[in-house]
Each structure stands twice: as structure tokens, then as C-alpha cells.
Write a protein that holds these residues in place. Structure first.
Motif, PDB file in Angstrom:
ATOM      1  N   LEU A 174      62.704  38.693  63.231  1.00 15.31           N
ATOM      2  CA  LEU A 174      63.097  38.241  64.403  1.00 15.31           C
ATOM      3  C   LEU A 174      63.468  36.868  64.340  1.00 15.31           C
ATOM      4  N   LYS A 175      62.424  36.035  63.790  1.00 17.38           N
ATOM      5  CA  LYS A 175      62.604  34.502  63.209  1.00 17.38           C
ATOM      6  C   LYS A 175      63.647  34.372  62.411  1.00 17.38           C
ATOM      7  N   VAL A 176      64.063  34.999  61.599  1.00 18.26           N
ATOM      8  CA  VAL A 176      65.089  34.744  60.695  1.00 18.26           C
ATOM      9  C   VAL A 176      66.516  35.024  61.198  1.00 18.26           C
ATOM     10  N   ILE A 177      66.766  36.140  62.045  1.00 21.04           N
ATOM     11  CA  ILE A 177      67.833  36.408  62.425  1.00 21.04           C
ATOM     12  C   ILE A 177      68.356  35.347  63.739  1.00 21.04           C
ATOM     13  N   VAL A 178      67.286  34.779  64.459  1.00 27.12           N
ATOM     14  CA  VAL A 178      67.577  33.860  65.466  1.00 27.12           C
ATOM     15  C   VAL A 178      68.558  32.972  65.305  1.00 27.12           C
ATOM     16  N   ILE A 234      67.699  32.322  53.679  1.00 25.72           N
ATOM     17  CA  ILE A 234      68.451  33.476  53.821  1.00 25.72           C
ATOM     18  C   ILE A 234      69.708  33.115  54.392  1.00 25.72           C
ATOM     19  N   ASN A 235      69.886  32.314  55.682  1.00 25.10           N
ATOM     20  CA  ASN A 235      70.979  32.247  56.111  1.00 25.10           C
ATOM     21  C   ASN A 235      71.951  31.021  55.574  1.00 25.10           C
ATOM     22  N   GLN A 236      71.237  30.216  54.824  1.00 25.41           N
ATOM     23  CA  GLN A 236      71.992  29.195  53.955  1.00 25.41           C
ATOM     24  C   GLN A 236      72.778  29.997  52.892  1.00 25.41           C
ATOM     25  N   PRO A 257      75.806  38.869  61.112  1.00 31.30           N
ATOM     26  CA  PRO A 257      75.175  40.077  61.547  1.00 31.30           C
ATOM     27  C   PRO A 257      74.143  40.329  60.840  1.00 31.30           C
ATOM     28  N   PHE A 258      73.094  40.913  61.387  1.00 33.40           N
ATOM     29  CA  PHE A 258      71.865  41.482  60.419  1.00 33.40           C
ATOM     30  C   PHE A 258      71.887  42.794  60.864  1.00 33.40           C
ATOM     31  N   LEU A 259      71.410  43.806  59.864  1.00 34.05           N
ATOM     32  CA  LEU A 259      71.106  45.103  60.010  1.00 34.05           C
ATOM     33  C   LEU A 259      69.535  45.282  59.381  1.00 34.05           C
ATOM     34  N   VAL A 260      68.692  45.291  60.588  1.00 32.85           N
ATOM     35  CA  VAL A 260      67.233  45.348  60.006  1.00 32.85           C
ATOM     36  C   VAL A 260      66.750  47.038  59.960  1.00 32.85           C
TER      37      VAL A 260
END
Length: 125
Positions: free
Chosen positions: A96-100, A65-67, A105-108
Motif C-alpha cells: 500500500l505504501k508503494v502504491i500510494v 519502483i515508481n521511478q 496502475p498496480f495489480l497486487v
């Protein structure tokens, strides 16, 4: 679809596009998942009058996701979650593990937006 509704509201306000991302566990699943994601994008276009781009990548949600967010130069990631269940209460949620590891920025979200004009309240550390 709750995350999609939030993403649509934000994209219209900010005049940006939306990219739908699906992470495949195996390379052999990609073609079928691309077809499914394209069908979902068509439904989103019919419902919200917004045509999202579609990407299917093989990998792990924790890294891919981050890549991909960096590759497409995303300014915000909107991610739906069901909340913590079972052992996640002890080990932490997947979201949370994805966001770390993200610099984006993330909006969950869990619930749908109350309205298209709803004020978004963000909390920053």
C-alpha cells in the motif's frame, strides 16, 4: 512467482514485454543481484516462453519502483504480496505504501492465476 504468472498472462494478452525489478539496499549488492535476477529470468523464459528484461537498482521500494516504472514507461505494475502481518495491520502494508505515490496502475496479487484464460476482474474507485 505468483506475480510473474499474472504478468506473463497479461503480457501475452496485451502483447507487451515484462521487466523484472529488484531493489538493492546497497550499491555493492547490484552485481550479485543482477546475476540472480538473470537466472530467474531464464527460468521464466523456460517455463512461460517469455523473456523478461532485468533491472537492479539501488534504493527504497517506496520510491524506486515508481521511478523505474516511469523510466521504462510501464503501463502496469504487477506486485506480489504476502498480505499484512504483525504491525503492518496497524501501520499499513508495504504494498500500500508503494502504491500510494504511483500514477501507474498496480495489480497486487497473492495467489497464482487460476488459468491463463482466467478473466481478470478489476475494481476501480
Amino acid at each position: 512467482m505468483n506475480a510473474v504468472a499474472h504478468a506473463v498472462n497479461l503480457s501475452k494478452r496485451l502483447d507487451t514485454g515484462i521487466t523484472l525489478l529488484h531493489i538493492a539496499k546497497k550499491d555493492t549488492e547490484i552485481n550479485e543481484l543482477e546475476q540472480q535476477l538473470t537466472a530467474e529470468a531464464q527460468k521464466i523464459n523456460e517455463t512461460y516462453n517469455v523473456k523478461p528484461a532485468c533491472l537492479v537498482k539501488e534504493g527504497s521500494i517506496f520510491k524506486t519502483i515508481n521511478q523505474v516504472a516511469h523510466e521504462v514507461e510501464a503501463t502496469l505494475i504487477v506486485m506480489g504480496t504476502h498480505g499484512m502481518k504483525g504491525l503492518q495491520k496497524l501501520t499499513g502494508s508495504w504494498a500500500l505504501k508503494v502504491i500510494v505515490g504511483s500514477k501507474i496502475p498496480f495489480l497486487v496479487v497473492q495467489e497464482p492465476p487460476k488459468s491463463a484464460e482466467e478473466e481478470i476482474k478489476l475494481v476501480f474507485p
